[in-house]
Each structure stands twice: as C-alpha cells, then as structure tokens.
Write an enzyme that holds these catalytic residues in place. Structure first.
Site, short mmCIF file in Angstrom:
data_model
loop_
_atom_site.label_atom_id
_atom_site.label_comp_id
_atom_site.label_asym_id
_atom_site.label_seq_id
_atom_site.Cartn_x
_atom_site.Cartn_y
_atom_site.Cartn_z
N GLU A 284 -38.19 27.65 9.56
CA GLU A 284 -38.93 26.66 10.34
C GLU A 284 -38.30 26.54 11.72
O GLU A 284 -37.09 26.39 11.82
CB GLU A 284 -38.77 25.32 9.63
CG GLU A 284 -40.05 24.69 9.25
CD GLU A 284 -39.84 23.29 8.66
OE1 GLU A 284 -38.73 22.93 8.23
OE2 GLU A 284 -40.84 22.57 8.62
N LYS B 150 -35.67 4.26 3.28
CA LYS B 150 -34.51 4.73 4.06
C LYS B 150 -35.05 5.65 5.16
O LYS B 150 -35.32 6.82 4.92
CB LYS B 150 -33.56 5.49 3.13
CG LYS B 150 -32.09 5.39 3.50
CD LYS B 150 -31.74 5.92 4.86
CE LYS B 150 -31.76 7.43 4.90
NZ LYS B 150 -31.57 7.97 6.28
N CYS C 96 -44.69 19.64 10.45
CA CYS C 96 -44.49 20.44 9.24
C CYS C 96 -45.66 21.38 8.97
O CYS C 96 -45.50 22.45 8.41
CB CYS C 96 -44.26 19.53 8.05
SG CYS C 96 -45.60 18.34 7.83
P1 NAD Z 1 -34.00 15.97 6.70
O1 NAD Z 1 -34.25 16.57 5.37
O2 NAD Z 1 -32.78 16.37 7.44
O3 NAD Z 1 -33.90 14.38 6.57
C1 NAD Z 1 -34.94 13.60 6.01
C2 NAD Z 1 -34.35 12.33 5.44
O4 NAD Z 1 -33.47 12.62 4.37
C3 NAD Z 1 -33.54 11.49 6.43
O5 NAD Z 1 -33.87 10.12 6.23
C4 NAD Z 1 -32.11 11.76 6.01
O6 NAD Z 1 -31.23 10.70 6.30
C5 NAD Z 1 -32.26 11.89 4.51
N1 NAD Z 1 -31.19 12.64 3.84
C6 NAD Z 1 -30.39 13.61 4.34
N2 NAD Z 1 -29.57 14.10 3.39
C7 NAD Z 1 -29.87 13.44 2.26
C8 NAD Z 1 -29.40 13.52 0.91
N3 NAD Z 1 -28.46 14.37 0.54
N4 NAD Z 1 -29.96 12.71 -0.02
C9 NAD Z 1 -30.97 11.86 0.33
N5 NAD Z 1 -31.44 11.73 1.57
C10 NAD Z 1 -30.90 12.51 2.53
O7 NAD Z 1 -35.31 16.22 7.55
P2 NAD Z 1 -35.56 15.90 9.08
O8 NAD Z 1 -34.77 16.87 9.90
O9 NAD Z 1 -35.40 14.43 9.32
O10 NAD Z 1 -37.13 16.22 9.21
C11 NAD Z 1 -37.65 17.49 9.48
C12 NAD Z 1 -38.12 18.14 8.20
O11 NAD Z 1 -39.13 17.34 7.58
C13 NAD Z 1 -38.78 19.49 8.43
O12 NAD Z 1 -38.32 20.41 7.47
C14 NAD Z 1 -40.26 19.21 8.21
O13 NAD Z 1 -41.03 20.31 7.83
C15 NAD Z 1 -40.21 18.18 7.15
N6 NAD Z 1 -41.47 17.43 7.12
C16 NAD Z 1 -42.35 17.69 6.09
C17 NAD Z 1 -43.57 17.02 6.04
C18 NAD Z 1 -44.55 17.28 4.93
O14 NAD Z 1 -45.49 16.52 4.78
N7 NAD Z 1 -44.38 18.33 4.14
C19 NAD Z 1 -43.89 16.08 7.02
C20 NAD Z 1 -42.98 15.84 8.04
C21 NAD Z 1 -41.76 16.53 8.07
#
Ligand code: NAD
Length: 494
Positions: A398, A189, A299
């Site tokens: 962040e 997804k 991240c």
């Molecule tokens: P997000 O958490 O908003 O969304 C990530 C994914 O989760 C999307 O596909 C979204 O549709 C889905 N999602 C949203 N609500 C959900 C729910 N309730 N249940 C299941 N899935 C759901 O994150 P974002 O804004 O897309 O990405 C940025 C974040 O990702 C930042 O916090 C960043 O630090 C983190 N990140 C972490 C790493 C790592 O390796 N630690 C790498 C890249 C990004």
C-alpha cells in the site's frame, strides 16, 4: 473546551477524553501534540491516555452493559441517536475545521467525511428501529416431537472500536453508531494523529445527548499499547477495527485468548482494469482524480491501473495531463483538492516507495517528489509511474500517497490475473464499453467490492468489506448492522 483558531482556520479540538460520563485528563496530566500537516505547526494538544485509563473505560462500558437498561431499551436508544444526529449537525463546521486541521483534508472535498457520516447516524437510528429483533421460524421436526424455534437478535456486549487517521471522523461514526443502536456499549480508541475527531465526538455525546455514563467512552492516547490493551481485555466481547493489515493481525491474535468476535477493515491495493473498449476520456481523468483527492490516503483507492497494450500510450497521456494539472495546495483554500500527506513519516514512506518503483525498472512519467512551490507542509507531487512490474514492491505494498502505477496487459485473462496478484482483496474497478464483459470481469476480481464505469460500490445501504488479507466481516447495509448482533435460537413447545 479550548477554541484556538488562527486566521487560516486551524482549530484546536477537545483535549479531554470521555470515560464513564466524565470529560477528563489522564491522571499524570501528560499531553501530546497535534500537528497541522499543511503548516507543520503544533495546532494544540490532547490528553495522553494510558492503559489504566483504558481499563477504567472498559470497566465503565461493562457495567453500563450489564447493569443498565441500555441493551434492552430500543426506544431510548433511538431517542439518543436522533439527539446525537442533531448535535453533530449543530457542530458540523467545528468538526470540519478539526478534520482539516488534523488530517489536512481539503475543505472543498470534506463533505464525504463530515456531512455523510452525520447523515449516517440518522440512517442507523431508523434502521435499528425498524429491524426485526425476533423472528419466528415456525415448527421444526425433532426426535422428541415438533419444536417451535424463534431467533432473538441480541447485542453482543462491550464493543471496542479502534480507528485509523485517514478518514477519522467518518470511521469513528461508522464503527460506533450501529454498535450503539444495536444495544452494545462502546469504547472508542482513535488514532494518535487524529485524537480530536474522537475526543470532540466524546464531548458532544457528554454535553449534548442523554446517552448514559459508561455507554460510550473515548480514550485518546499517543501509545499503541492502549489500543492493544483494549483488544486483549477479557471484558470486551467484540473488536471492530479499521487500519493496517499488520495491526489487524495483532488484534486478531490478542483476541484469540477470549475468542473475541472481530470485525476487520484492513489495507487494500486495488486494481483498475481499463478495457480496450473503455471511454478513456471519462475513466482516466476520474482515476487520476481519485488518486490525488485524499492525497492518496484511501484504503479503496484503485492505485494500480491496468491499461490494454493497444491503447497504452494514449492512456498514459490522459493520466499525465490530469495529474500535472491537479490542484494541490493549502487545504483551507477553496478549489484545492489535494492537501498534504498527514505526517512527515507518511510522506517519507510514499517517496521511498516511489524510489523503490523506479529502482525496480518503472518509468517516472510525472511527479516523484515534493512540489517546489510548497516547501512547508508534507506535500507530495501527484506521481505517475509506467511499465510497473506487477511483482515489484510498489505493486504489492500500500502506498497511501497520490501515486498511480500503470502496467500494460494483452488479454482480459492476463488483466484479471494481475489484479488478483495481491494479498489484499478490498476493492477494484473495471471500465469498459460493453457492460456484460465488464460485469463478467468484475465477478472474477477477488475483492469485496468493485466499481464499474465510475459507479461507486460504496454507500451506507450496501455491504462493504474485504476478502483475503483486507479484512473480516462487513460494514454498511443490513449485513453491517447484523455484525453487532448475536443470533440466539430459542426452541420452545410448538
Ligand atoms: P494502523 O493500523 O497503524 O492504526 C490504526 C489504529 O490501530 C490506531 O488507532 C492505532 O493506535 C491502533 N493500533 C496500533 N497498534 C495496535 C495494536 N497492537 N493493537 C490495537 N490497536 C493498535 O493504521 P493507520 O496507519 O492509522 O491507518 C492506515 C491504514 O488503515 C491503511 O492500511 C488503510 O488501508 C487502512 N484503512 C482501511 C479501511 C477499510 O475500510 N478497509 C479504511 C480506512 C483505512
């Protein structure tokens, strides 16, 4: 497949999702827009999948795991993943244009998001082929006499993979390919802002590999509830997730009812401790570059710079010079290294956090707003804030923008305490002239990964992940492969 390419290079990707071997639209025909963040134009659309589509995809993955030989036929999996590697490589330039279109990632720095993940497919195929799935641990005494014990490493089952928008193609590959090679079936997804990096991957699997129907599915959607449905579905055995800590908590809670194995890579707020004997001319330009190069949407970015008070002004001057000269602009232009933020909402969030920092007493050294020469597109000026309070919101949340906050410190112990003053524990950096001292400090930083003197901790052969609220489990390295396997111990006559 619709190819819409403008002179600038914007490319519309695959609109359909992949469910049970079929590239299809959602039943209602509903679509959602994909916006190019550098021009604010609608680049095209993607099908807006529903919870019903997700349920169909999970059903297909369940059936493919339970009723086909995929989980048992290692040679066939190896064949399919080598095919996938070759197919992705053939589609490399198309995938790159989709990345630039969806994310606004500059072409010049796109290699780590296109070439690297494609290489990693081959890596996982070879790693999985060579892995020892049956380990004889020898004879063990028991009250009923000696028993031989063997450990059989087996796939977990149906893996749900949920990815964010900041490095979409890379993470789609990183979350799904080791899972597939280990014998699991997968439902991916992708994030709402970057559906094509996922749907295009689905198209390539469907049209250019022998991966059987149901083994790999991609459900694209503009609704969070579709990801939530995947993380709560009792037919799913494991969730692998990269995204924000808030969503990670929701996924963990959703999986609790069925005690799902959950691999979480979450947010970060990493600190860079610059020691008083560091080579400032090497460490600080690099620090400024890392903050800007993905528009700060990384991240692992060490966004909190801790400078020794004895060399504070010198350090600020180097950072300021680098940030003011940083090449910001149209991501399609060669040489540009910082593009826009991915969306208007993200830029608003970044600017709001900068202002909160100034309100809390930080001194704005450079940047802080929108570049005057880039009124269209979601651009943010490279921004440097000094005298930042380690407890202020801007030190704790962040930012995900091209922003460095700088805080002075007096002793090594104080620097370590400031670095550890965070709910996050993803990454960190130490710069110093005495390697033993720098290494000792690296061991005291409570994170999963630390870089010393610019030598990166990150790579496919080394475990990567977070401590504290930055995650659970590890990607990459042999540890990362084992996350997608269960260790079954079989006791038998000696
Ligand atoms: P997000 O958490 O908003 O969304 C990530 C994914 O989760 C999307 O596909 C979204 O549709 C889905 N999602 C949203 N609500 C959900 C729910 N309730 N249940 C299941 N899935 C759901 O994150 P974002 O804004 O897309 O990405 C940025 C974040 O990702 C930042 O916090 C960043 O630090 C983190 N990140 C972490 C790493 C790592 O390796 N630690 C790498 C890249 C990004």
């Amino acid at each position: 497949m619709t190819d819409v390419q403008t002179e600038s290079g914007v490319l519309a990707g695959e609109q359909r999702m992949l469910i049970d071997g079929e590239l299809r639209y959602t039943d209602s025909g509903a679509m959602f827009d994909v916006v190019h963040p550098a021009s604010e134009e609608v680049a095209g659309q993607a099908t807006d999948g529903t919870v019903a589509d997700m349920e169909r995809a999970v059903g297909a993955a369940r059936r493919a795991f339970d009723e086909t030989d995929w989980s048992r036929d290692l040679d066939f999996r190896y064949h399919c993943l080598i095919q996938l590697h070759e197919a992705l490589d053939r589609n490399k330039e198309r995938l790159r244009r989709i990345l630039v279109t969806e994310v606004g990632c500059p072409v010049t720095v796109s290699g780590s998001q296109i070439e690297s993940p494609i290489e990693e497919v081959e890596h996982w195929a070879e790693h999985g082929k060579a892995f020892d799935y049956l380990v004889d641990t020898g004879i063990h005494p028991t009250q009923l006499g000696p028993a031989r014990r063997k450990i059989h490493y087996e796939p977990i089952g149906v893996v749900g993979a949920i990815t964010p928008w900041n490095v979409p193609f890379y993470l789609n590959i990183a979350e799904t390919v080791p899972a597939l090679m280990a014998g699991n079936t997968v439902v991916l997804k992708p994030a709402q802002l970057t559906p094509w990096s996922g749907s295009e991957y689905g198209r390539i699997v469907a049209e250019e590999t022998d991966i059987p129907a149901g083994v790999f599915n991609v459900v694209v959607s503009n609704a969070n509830e579709v990801g939530a449905a995947l993380s709560a579905d009792p037919r799913v055995d494991m969730i692998t997730f990269t995204g924000s800590t808030a969503t990670g908590r929701a996924i963990l809670a959703a999986g609790a009812a069925t005690v799902k194995k959950t691999l979480l890579e979450l947010g970060g707020k990493s600190a860079h401790i610059v020691l008083d004997d560091a080579d400032f001319d090497s460490a600080l330009p690099m620090a400024a570059m890392m903050a800007c190069v993905m528009s700060g949407q990384s991240c692992i970015l060490p966004s909190r710079i801790l400078l020794p008070r004895s060399r504070y002004d010198e350090g600020l001057e180097i950072l300021k010079t680098m940030m003011e000269g940083f090449p910001v602009g149209d991501p399609w232009t060669p040489g540009v290294m910082q593009g826009p933020q991915i969306s208007a909402a993200q830029r608003e969030k970044v600017l709001g956090l900068i202002n909160s920092g100034i309100d809390s007493g930080a001194r704005l050294i450079t940047g802080g707003g929108v570049p005057e020469n880039l009124p269209t597109g979601y651009y943010t000026q490279p921004t440097l804030l000094a005298d930042v309070d380690p407890d202020a919101r801007i030190s704790q949340e962040e930012i995900f923008g091209p922003v460095l906050t700088v805080t002075p410190y007096d002793t090594d112990d104080e620097a370590v305490a400031i670095a550890n003053n965070s709910i996050y524990g993803l990454s960190g950096e130490v710069s110093g002239g005495d390697l033993d001292r720098a290494f000792a400090i690296a061991t005291r930083i409570r994170t999963g990964n630390v870089t010393i003197n610019g030598k990166s901790h990150f790579g496919i052969t080394s475990p990567f992940g977070g401590t504290k609220q930055s995650g659970l489990g590890r990607r990459n390295g042999d540890e990362g492969y084992r996350e997608y396997l269960e260790a079954k111990t079989i006791g038998m006559p000696a």
